[in-house]
Design a protein around this motif. Sequence first.
Motif, PDB file in Angstrom:
ATOM      1  N   ASP A  68      80.786 102.766  -3.249  1.00 35.41           N
ATOM      2  CA  ASP A  68      81.669 102.801  -2.076  1.00 35.41           C
ATOM      3  C   ASP A  68      80.861 102.587  -0.794  1.00 35.41           C
ATOM      4  N   ARG A  69      81.225 101.547  -0.059  1.00 44.90           N
ATOM      5  CA  ARG A  69      80.558 101.246   1.209  1.00 44.90           C
ATOM      6  C   ARG A  69      81.584 101.097   2.335  1.00 44.90           C
ATOM      7  N   THR A  70      82.753 101.711   2.176  1.00 48.24           N
ATOM      8  CA  THR A  70      83.857 101.466   3.098  1.00 48.24           C
ATOM      9  C   THR A  70      83.779 102.295   4.372  1.00 48.24           C
ATOM     10  N   ARG A  71      83.020 103.363   4.355  1.00 50.69           N
ATOM     11  CA  ARG A  71      83.005 104.250   5.522  1.00 50.69           C
ATOM     12  C   ARG A  71      81.875 103.888   6.480  1.00 50.69           C
ATOM     13  N   PRO A  72      82.064 104.138   7.761  1.00 44.28           N
ATOM     14  CA  PRO A  72      80.975 103.878   8.710  1.00 44.28           C
ATOM     15  C   PRO A  72      79.804 104.812   8.441  1.00 44.28           C
ATOM     16  N   ALA A  73      78.597 104.314   8.705  1.00 42.74           N
ATOM     17  CA  ALA A  73      77.377 105.092   8.495  1.00 42.74           C
ATOM     18  C   ALA A  73      76.659 105.270   9.825  1.00 42.74           C
ATOM     19  N   PHE A  74      76.397 106.508  10.168  1.00 43.94           N
ATOM     20  CA  PHE A  74      75.632 106.836  11.364  1.00 43.94           C
ATOM     21  C   PHE A  74      74.232 107.263  10.911  1.00 43.94           C
ATOM     22  N   THR A  75      73.211 106.746  11.570  1.00 38.72           N
ATOM     23  CA  THR A  75      71.841 107.005  11.121  1.00 38.72           C
ATOM     24  C   THR A  75      70.979 107.577  12.232  1.00 38.72           C
ATOM     25  N   ASP A  78      66.504 103.508  13.640  1.00 38.23           N
ATOM     26  CA  ASP A  78      66.694 102.100  13.283  1.00 38.23           C
ATOM     27  C   ASP A  78      66.219 101.779  11.871  1.00 38.23           C
ATOM     28  N   ALA A  79      65.133 102.423  11.416  1.00 37.84           N
ATOM     29  CA  ALA A  79      64.656 102.160  10.055  1.00 37.84           C
ATOM     30  C   ALA A  79      65.692 102.605   9.031  1.00 37.84           C
ATOM     31  N   THR A  80      66.318 103.746   9.284  1.00 34.46           N
ATOM     32  CA  THR A  80      67.371 104.227   8.379  1.00 34.46           C
ATOM     33  C   THR A  80      68.589 103.326   8.465  1.00 34.46           C
ATOM     34  N   ARG A  91      79.298  98.800   8.586  1.00 32.32           N
ATOM     35  CA  ARG A  91      79.493  99.472   9.873  1.00 32.32           C
ATOM     36  C   ARG A  91      78.422 100.555  10.015  1.00 32.32           C
ATOM     37  N   VAL A  92      77.353 100.207  10.720  1.00 35.64           N
ATOM     38  CA  VAL A  92      76.198 101.096  10.857  1.00 35.64           C
ATOM     39  C   VAL A  92      75.883 101.291  12.329  1.00 35.64           C
ATOM     40  N   VAL A  93      75.706 102.539  12.739  1.00 38.95           N
ATOM     41  CA  VAL A  93      75.370 102.866  14.127  1.00 38.95           C
ATOM     42  C   VAL A  93      74.130 103.752  14.120  1.00 38.95           C
ATOM     43  N   SER A  94      73.091 103.343  14.838  1.00 37.20           N
ATOM     44  CA  SER A  94      71.844 104.096  14.886  1.00 37.20           C
ATOM     45  C   SER A  94      71.766 104.953  16.150  1.00 37.20           C
ATOM     46  N   ALA A  95      71.291 106.187  15.975  1.00 34.19           N
ATOM     47  CA  ALA A  95      71.064 107.066  17.132  1.00 34.19           C
ATOM     48  C   ALA A  95      69.743 106.750  17.822  1.00 34.19           C
ATOM     49  N   ARG A  96      68.879 105.963  17.153  1.00 25.53           N
ATOM     50  CA  ARG A  96      67.596 105.536  17.720  1.00 25.53           C
ATOM     51  C   ARG A  96      66.765 106.705  18.231  1.00 25.53           C
ATOM     52  N   ARG A 101      69.492 113.664  18.647  1.00 23.44           N
ATOM     53  CA  ARG A 101      70.173 112.487  19.191  1.00 23.44           C
ATOM     54  C   ARG A 101      71.283 112.024  18.255  1.00 23.44           C
ATOM     55  N   LEU A 102      71.069 112.164  16.949  1.00 23.81           N
ATOM     56  CA  LEU A 102      72.134 111.826  16.009  1.00 23.81           C
ATOM     57  C   LEU A 102      73.314 112.779  16.183  1.00 23.81           C
ATOM     58  N   ALA A 103      73.025 114.064  16.345  1.00 23.82           N
ATOM     59  CA  ALA A 103      74.093 115.039  16.566  1.00 23.82           C
ATOM     60  C   ALA A 103      74.864 114.715  17.843  1.00 23.82           C
ATOM     61  N   ALA A 104      74.144 114.367  18.907  1.00 22.97           N
ATOM     62  CA  ALA A 104      74.804 114.026  20.170  1.00 22.97           C
ATOM     63  C   ALA A 104      75.685 112.796  20.016  1.00 22.97           C
ATOM     64  N   LEU A 105      75.209 111.802  19.273  1.00 19.65           N
ATOM     65  CA  LEU A 105      75.991 110.598  19.033  1.00 19.65           C
ATOM     66  C   LEU A 105      77.277 110.930  18.294  1.00 19.65           C
ATOM     67  N   LEU A 106      77.184 111.766  17.271  1.00 18.90           N
ATOM     68  CA  LEU A 106      78.354 112.120  16.482  1.00 18.90           C
ATOM     69  C   LEU A 106      79.346 112.954  17.295  1.00 18.90           C
ATOM     70  N   ILE A 107      78.837 113.862  18.098  1.00 15.48           N
ATOM     71  CA  ILE A 107      79.710 114.679  18.947  1.00 15.48           C
ATOM     72  C   ILE A 107      80.431 113.794  19.956  1.00 15.48           C
TER      73      ILE A 107
END
Length: 223
Positions: A68-75, A78-80, A91-96, A101-107
């Motif tokens: 299953d690859r249907t859901r967006p992935a937050f990482t 950039d390497a992840t 659909r991939v979004v990197s917090a870089r 920073r990943l938590a802030a992006l998701l919030i």
Amino acid sequence: MRRVWVTRAETGASRTADRLTALGFEPVVVPLLAIRPIPQAAPDLSGIAALAFTSANGVAAFAALTPDRTRPAFTVGDATAQAARAAGFERVVSARGDLERLAALLIAQGAAVGPLLVPAALEPAGDLPALLRGRVEAKALPVYQAVETAAAAPAAFDAVLIHSARAARALAALGPFSGQTAVALSAAAAEPLGDRSGLKIRLARTPDETAQFAALGNPARRV
């Protein structure tokens, strides 16, 4: 400094070694950790709106469990993100950055990303669901574990790269050393070394390998 000990697990160790070679260093690849997937059934993704990956290892272990690859992935970085795209996520979004920073992006994404599944290590370096508590519904799914290799330190090295606190603990158990330089990805990664390791500790300015290499400096000239 020329001979640089790479302690991270494969396959990341080989990628790091290639980058060091391109910069003129002599990598010494002796991983202190090995990655082991946790055998389990395909995860139930019903009700899951998005995925959050804190490492490329998490991507690989999770991708092996389900097609299953249907859901967006937050990482986390950039390497992840690159690993997620290579695994088939579109659909991939990197917090870089780091876990915060990943938590802030998701919030910032709000309710659109929850419920969120976090495929990660059995003993993660940080607790993303805890950082999101009360803001984004999230649960962790252990998909791999890092185990110590019991490898001995190389006979000669000038510097050692530390990518995680788990690797630092394994390194500290091999010391004390005699004044070599340890370059850690972050203060949290360096903390287990303490002040008795015999290593001169440098920290990357940001938690990524490019900054880690910058803290390493330039290779010494051959004589």
